[in-house]
Each structure stands twice: as C-alpha cells, then as structure tokens.
Design a protein around this motif. Sequence first.
Motif, PDB file in Angstrom:
ATOM      1  N   VAL A  14       0.838  -1.196   0.000  1.00  0.00           N
ATOM      2  CA  VAL A  14       0.000   0.000   0.000  1.00  0.00           C
ATOM      3  C   VAL A  14       0.873   1.247   0.000  1.00  0.00           C
ATOM      4  N   TYR A  15       1.906   1.264   0.836  1.00  0.00           N
ATOM      5  CA  TYR A  15       2.807   2.428   0.881  1.00  0.00           C
ATOM      6  C   TYR A  15       3.457   2.673  -0.481  1.00  0.00           C
ATOM      7  N   ARG A  16       4.011   1.619  -1.079  1.00  0.00           N
ATOM      8  CA  ARG A  16       4.681   1.787  -2.381  1.00  0.00           C
ATOM      9  C   ARG A  16       3.701   2.235  -3.451  1.00  0.00           C
ATOM     10  N   TYR A  17       2.487   1.736  -3.393  1.00  0.00           N
ATOM     11  CA  TYR A  17       1.464   2.164  -4.355  1.00  0.00           C
ATOM     12  C   TYR A  17       1.193   3.656  -4.191  1.00  0.00           C
ATOM     13  N   LEU A  18       0.962   4.093  -2.966  1.00  0.00           N
ATOM     14  CA  LEU A  18       0.703   5.512  -2.714  1.00  0.00           C
ATOM     15  C   LEU A  18       1.890   6.371  -3.109  1.00  0.00           C
ATOM     16  N   PHE A  19       3.096   5.909  -2.778  1.00  0.00           N
ATOM     17  CA  PHE A  19       4.281   6.691  -3.115  1.00  0.00           C
ATOM     18  C   PHE A  19       4.464   6.779  -4.625  1.00  0.00           C
ATOM     19  N   SER A  20       4.129   5.708  -5.332  1.00  0.00           N
ATOM     20  CA  SER A  20       4.271   5.729  -6.789  1.00  0.00           C
ATOM     21  C   SER A  20       3.337   6.752  -7.415  1.00  0.00           C
ATOM     22  N   LEU A  21       2.229   7.027  -6.769  1.00  0.00           N
ATOM     23  CA  LEU A  21       1.290   8.013  -7.296  1.00  0.00           C
ATOM     24  C   LEU A  21       1.579   9.426  -6.801  1.00  0.00           C
ATOM     25  N   SER A  22       1.985   9.549  -5.539  1.00  0.00           N
ATOM     26  CA  SER A  22       2.121  10.878  -4.931  1.00  0.00           C
ATOM     27  C   SER A  22       3.543  11.420  -4.928  1.00  0.00           C
ATOM     28  N   HIS A  23       4.547  10.541  -4.926  1.00  0.00           N
ATOM     29  CA  HIS A  23       5.963  10.937  -4.823  1.00  0.00           C
ATOM     30  C   HIS A  23       6.228  11.727  -3.545  1.00  0.00           C
ATOM     31  N   ASP A  24       5.458  11.453  -2.505  1.00  0.00           N
ATOM     32  CA  ASP A  24       5.572  12.165  -1.232  1.00  0.00           C
ATOM     33  C   ASP A  24       5.601  11.126  -0.108  1.00  0.00           C
ATOM     34  N   ARG A  25       6.760  10.981   0.514  1.00  0.00           N
ATOM     35  CA  ARG A  25       6.934   9.954   1.545  1.00  0.00           C
ATOM     36  C   ARG A  25       6.002  10.166   2.741  1.00  0.00           C
ATOM     37  N   ASP A  26       5.967  11.388   3.256  1.00  0.00           N
ATOM     38  CA  ASP A  26       5.148  11.661   4.434  1.00  0.00           C
ATOM     39  C   ASP A  26       3.671  11.420   4.152  1.00  0.00           C
ATOM     40  N   LEU A  27       3.204  11.922   3.023  1.00  0.00           N
ATOM     41  CA  LEU A  27       1.802  11.726   2.659  1.00  0.00           C
ATOM     42  C   LEU A  27       1.509  10.244   2.475  1.00  0.00           C
ATOM     43  N   SER A  28       2.416   9.521   1.855  1.00  0.00           N
ATOM     44  CA  SER A  28       2.220   8.083   1.641  1.00  0.00           C
ATOM     45  C   SER A  28       2.142   7.335   2.969  1.00  0.00           C
ATOM     46  N   GLU A  29       2.993   7.710   3.916  1.00  0.00           N
ATOM     47  CA  GLU A  29       2.950   7.071   5.231  1.00  0.00           C
ATOM     48  C   GLU A  29       1.626   7.356   5.934  1.00  0.00           C
ATOM     49  N   ASP A  30       1.208   8.620   5.910  1.00  0.00           N
ATOM     50  CA  ASP A  30      -0.056   8.984   6.558  1.00  0.00           C
ATOM     51  C   ASP A  30      -1.236   8.251   5.936  1.00  0.00           C
ATOM     52  N   LEU A  31      -1.273   8.244   4.606  1.00  0.00           N
ATOM     53  CA  LEU A  31      -2.404   7.613   3.932  1.00  0.00           C
ATOM     54  C   LEU A  31      -2.374   6.092   4.060  1.00  0.00           C
TER      55      LEU A  31
ATOM     56  N   GLN B 256      -1.537   4.542   6.803  1.00  0.00           N
ATOM     57  CA  GLN B 256      -2.184   4.333   8.092  1.00  0.00           C
ATOM     58  C   GLN B 256      -3.697   4.544   7.985  1.00  0.00           C
ATOM     59  N   GLN B 257      -4.099   5.594   7.285  1.00  0.00           N
ATOM     60  CA  GLN B 257      -5.521   5.871   7.114  1.00  0.00           C
ATOM     61  C   GLN B 257      -6.216   4.744   6.347  1.00  0.00           C
ATOM     62  N   THR B 258      -5.500   4.162   5.389  1.00  0.00           N
ATOM     63  CA  THR B 258      -6.067   3.066   4.600  1.00  0.00           C
ATOM     64  C   THR B 258      -6.452   1.904   5.506  1.00  0.00           C
TER      65      THR B 258
ATOM     66  N   ILE C   6      -8.801   1.444  -1.590  1.00  0.00           N
ATOM     67  CA  ILE C   6      -9.084   2.387  -0.507  1.00  0.00           C
ATOM     68  C   ILE C   6      -8.029   3.494  -0.508  1.00  0.00           C
ATOM     69  N   ALA C   7      -6.772   3.095  -0.652  1.00  0.00           N
ATOM     70  CA  ALA C   7      -5.668   4.067  -0.628  1.00  0.00           C
ATOM     71  C   ALA C   7      -5.812   5.086  -1.761  1.00  0.00           C
ATOM     72  N   LYS C   8      -6.163   4.605  -2.934  1.00  0.00           N
ATOM     73  CA  LYS C   8      -6.306   5.504  -4.082  1.00  0.00           C
ATOM     74  C   LYS C   8      -7.421   6.518  -3.831  1.00  0.00           C
ATOM     75  N   ASN C   9      -8.528   6.069  -3.253  1.00  0.00           N
ATOM     76  CA  ASN C   9      -9.625   6.990  -2.949  1.00  0.00           C
ATOM     77  C   ASN C   9      -9.209   8.025  -1.906  1.00  0.00           C
ATOM     78  N   LEU C  10      -8.467   7.589  -0.895  1.00  0.00           N
ATOM     79  CA  LEU C  10      -7.977   8.532   0.113  1.00  0.00           C
ATOM     80  C   LEU C  10      -7.025   9.550  -0.505  1.00  0.00           C
ATOM     81  N   LEU C  11      -6.155   9.096  -1.408  1.00  0.00           N
ATOM     82  CA  LEU C  11      -5.215  10.001  -2.060  1.00  0.00           C
ATOM     83  C   LEU C  11      -5.959  11.025  -2.918  1.00  0.00           C
ATOM     84  N   ARG C  12      -6.964  10.585  -3.645  1.00  0.00           N
ATOM     85  CA  ARG C  12      -7.743  11.524  -4.470  1.00  0.00           C
ATOM     86  C   ARG C  12      -8.420  12.575  -3.595  1.00  0.00           C
ATOM     87  N   ARG C  13      -8.977  12.142  -2.453  1.00  0.00           N
ATOM     88  CA  ARG C  13      -9.589  13.109  -1.537  1.00  0.00           C
ATOM     89  C   ARG C  13      -8.559  14.107  -1.018  1.00  0.00           C
TER      90      ARG C  13
END
Length: 180
Positions: free
Chosen positions: A32-49, A51-53, A77-84
């Motif tokens: 989940v973290y790597r997926y979020l990071f691949s989309l956002s390129h933001d480590r902190d945001l990926s870590e937060d999201l 956890q939220q996922t 779930i992670a993708k939806n949280l990132l879009r929000r």
Amino acid sequence: MPPLGRHTGRNGERGEDVSDFEQVYRENADIVYRYLFSLSHDRDLSEDLTQQTFCEALRHSGKYRGESAMSTYLCGIAKNLLRREWARQARRRHVPLEEAEDLPAPESAEGSALENLRRQALFQRIHALPERMREVVYLRLAGDLPFAEIGAILGESETWARVTFYRAKEKLKEGGGNGC
C-alpha cells in the motif's frame, strides 16, 4: 474483511481479531505504501495515507467481499484517500513564505536547471499517457512493484501489466505520450 477473525468484545459486541488484522497489516502495508508513493511521490503523505487506509479498512471491514486480493482491496481504498487528499490540497494551494525560505539552494544553478527541465519533461510525457498506462509506469518505477502485483492492484493480469508498461516506454521514447 473475511481473512480477519471475529471475537466478542466486553459488551458482547463483535470485533476484529487483532492478531489477524496485524497479519493483514504486515503482509500489505509495504504494498500500500509503495502504491501511494508511486502516485504521490511524497513519503510523508504516503505514510499517513497508508495508516488511514488500514483504519478505513478496519472501520468498514464488512464491505470486503473477498472477490479480489486483499492488497487490491486496500490499494483501492488508498487511491480513494489520495484523491480526496489531492482535492483538499487543491482547494488551499499556497506555500507559506516561511516554507519557501527553507528550500535548499541548488549546488549548481545550471546543472540543477537542466536536470529539473529533463525531469519535468519526462513527468509531462508520463502525465500525458492514458490513466491506466500512467498508473502502470508509476507503480513499476516509483513503487518498484513486480508486474504480478501491478496487475493485481489494477485488476488485470501480469501479462497485461508487462505489455502496458512496454507500450508506455515506447510512447515515451517517441518523445510524446501525446495523442495516446
């Protein structure tokens, strides 16, 4: 979440078995973290999201029907949280002056400028790719995921992920990605 067992809580209410949830977390948090990071390129945001996922997944555990892999469900779930989050950020786009002053100075102005232009051009070409193709590229390059996981996350086969990545590379080599 069917892989999670149930137990009875203090007042007789049904709850998730913590050890099962911990296992799901251990097995899927990195994906989940790597997926979020691949989309956002933001480590902190990926870590937060990330956890939220897992909080969302636990809160809505009854919605998982087991029709897909747990990692696929969680990445959705992670993708939806990132879009929000992106929508929220878009509503309040400004950089405080204090943050702008803290940016590091480039080592060589010319070298940094050229590298930034090359990187910017590449990201513009990647951004011009169709969404599914762009997701495959991000997951492969930034997320460092194998094609089998990319296919599973996107609800496709490993072969589809390989072919899509190859086609994306060819479009990027053409110097475009436009008109895809």
